[in-house]
Design an enzyme around this catalytic site. Structure first.
Site, PDB file in Angstrom:
ATOM      1  N   HIS A 113      31.219  37.739  45.362  1.00  0.00           N
ATOM      2  CA  HIS A 113      32.249  37.705  44.315  1.00  0.00           C
ATOM      3  C   HIS A 113      33.205  38.860  44.567  1.00  0.00           C
ATOM      4  O   HIS A 113      32.802  40.021  44.574  1.00  0.00           O
ATOM      5  CB  HIS A 113      31.631  37.818  42.925  1.00  0.00           C
ATOM      6  CG  HIS A 113      32.650  37.777  41.820  1.00  0.00           C
ATOM      7  ND1 HIS A 113      33.057  36.599  41.230  1.00  0.00           N
ATOM      8  CD2 HIS A 113      33.360  38.763  41.230  1.00  0.00           C
ATOM      9  CE1 HIS A 113      33.969  36.868  40.314  1.00  0.00           C
ATOM     10  NE2 HIS A 113      34.176  38.179  40.289  1.00  0.00           N
ATOM     11  N   CYS A 114      34.468  38.548  44.789  1.00  0.00           N
ATOM     12  CA  CYS A 114      35.461  39.553  45.139  1.00  0.00           C
ATOM     13  C   CYS A 114      36.223  39.983  43.888  1.00  0.00           C
ATOM     14  O   CYS A 114      36.975  39.179  43.311  1.00  0.00           O
ATOM     15  CB  CYS A 114      36.436  39.009  46.188  1.00  0.00           C
ATOM     16  SG  CYS A 114      37.667  40.213  46.711  1.00  0.00           S
TER      17      CYS A 114
END
Length: 272
Positions: A113-114
């Site tokens: 998850h960025c």
């Protein structure tokens, strides 16, 4: 997006004014690069990362399985893989699928998850993520190169290499050079790391968990085939119809509220 636009604006206004012969080419090239970065950023942050639709009924109610034994084992190229049961989405997670605690969805080929894009990176948007970080790297290398050129030119024409004189004459160029240098090394590390993962057909999540230290990677098909599969293989349609009208399932909501405390206590066990 603000950093890209602001960097390009400073570059065009302050560094472009010192270019006499090739100003139009240099400034327009930076504009094209910034547009490519922004477009790829929009694509990776708005595209479905590979969300697996939720099941509205628990598996135990469908097939009579016990809550403690909700797992399946399959073999891929002789390597046994355990399919875990997601108690939030109430599905058996497909291979390489993980439940994101931030997005609260199971994502196929979950990479990470960025927080910079506010989105998961998975099966369906990984190639756009690679395009984003690579184009951003090229953009900041371009900005850094011309920033160094202007600083060096100012030192040469001024006849002195004192730092305070450079800061007084071209402070915006020094700031742009420092920012682009930091971004360049950060993005360079990301590009090298993900090129390495692509060549091995691994995800960042699998690499972090060291999934294949004790066994071979069943998804590794060789460097060339891995690159083709991850970056160029045609993807099927999304599993989720984002334009469909959704009616609230009050029974499902009630079950989720009742099980919220139980799920929170067992979240650590699921992650491990």
């Amino acid at each position: 997006m603000v950093s890209i636009i602001l960097s390009n604006w400073i570059f065009s206004v302050y560094i472009g004014e010192d270019l006499s012969k090739h100003r139009a080419i240099v400034v327009n090239s930076s504009l094209v690069l910034s547009v490519i970065v922004i477009v790829s950023l929009i694509l990776v942050s708005t595209r479905d990362p590979g969300i697996v639709p939720r099941n509205m009924k628990p598996i135990s109610n469908q097939v009579g399985t016990s809550f403690r034994t909700r797992s399946l084992r399959i073999s891929i190229d002789g390597v046994e893989i355990k399919l875990k049961y997601c108690r939030v989405c109430m599905i058996y997670r497909p291979p390489r699928t993980c439940h994101c605690l931030v997005c609260d969805n199971c994502v196929e080929r979950f990479d990470h998850h960025c927080p910079w894009i506010g989105q998961c990176v998975g099966l369906r948007n990984y190639r756009y993520y690679m395009m984003f970080i690579f184009s951003a790297l090229v953009f900041f290398v371009y900005i850094f190169t011309f920033s160094c050129w202007r600083i060096r030119r100012n030192i040469t024409e001024g006849g002195s290499g004192i730092l305070f004189q450079v800061l007084r004459n071209v402070p915006e160029t020094v700031a742009l050079g420092l920012f682009s240098f930091t971004a360049m090394w950060f993005l360079g590390g990301l590009v090298v790391f993900h090129v390495y993962l692509t060549a091995l057909n691994q995800t960042a999540h699998e690499n972090y968990k060291r999934r294949y230290t004790k066994s071979s990677n069943p998804f590794d098909k060789g460097v060339l085939r891995n690159i083709i599969e991850i970056l160029f293989k045609r993807l099927g349609p999304s599993r989720v119809n984002f334009r469909a009208e959704v009616e609230p399932e009050y029974g499902y909501i009630a079950r989720m509220l009742m099980n919220s405390n139980k799920l929170s206590k067992e979240a650590d066990v699921d992650i491990k």
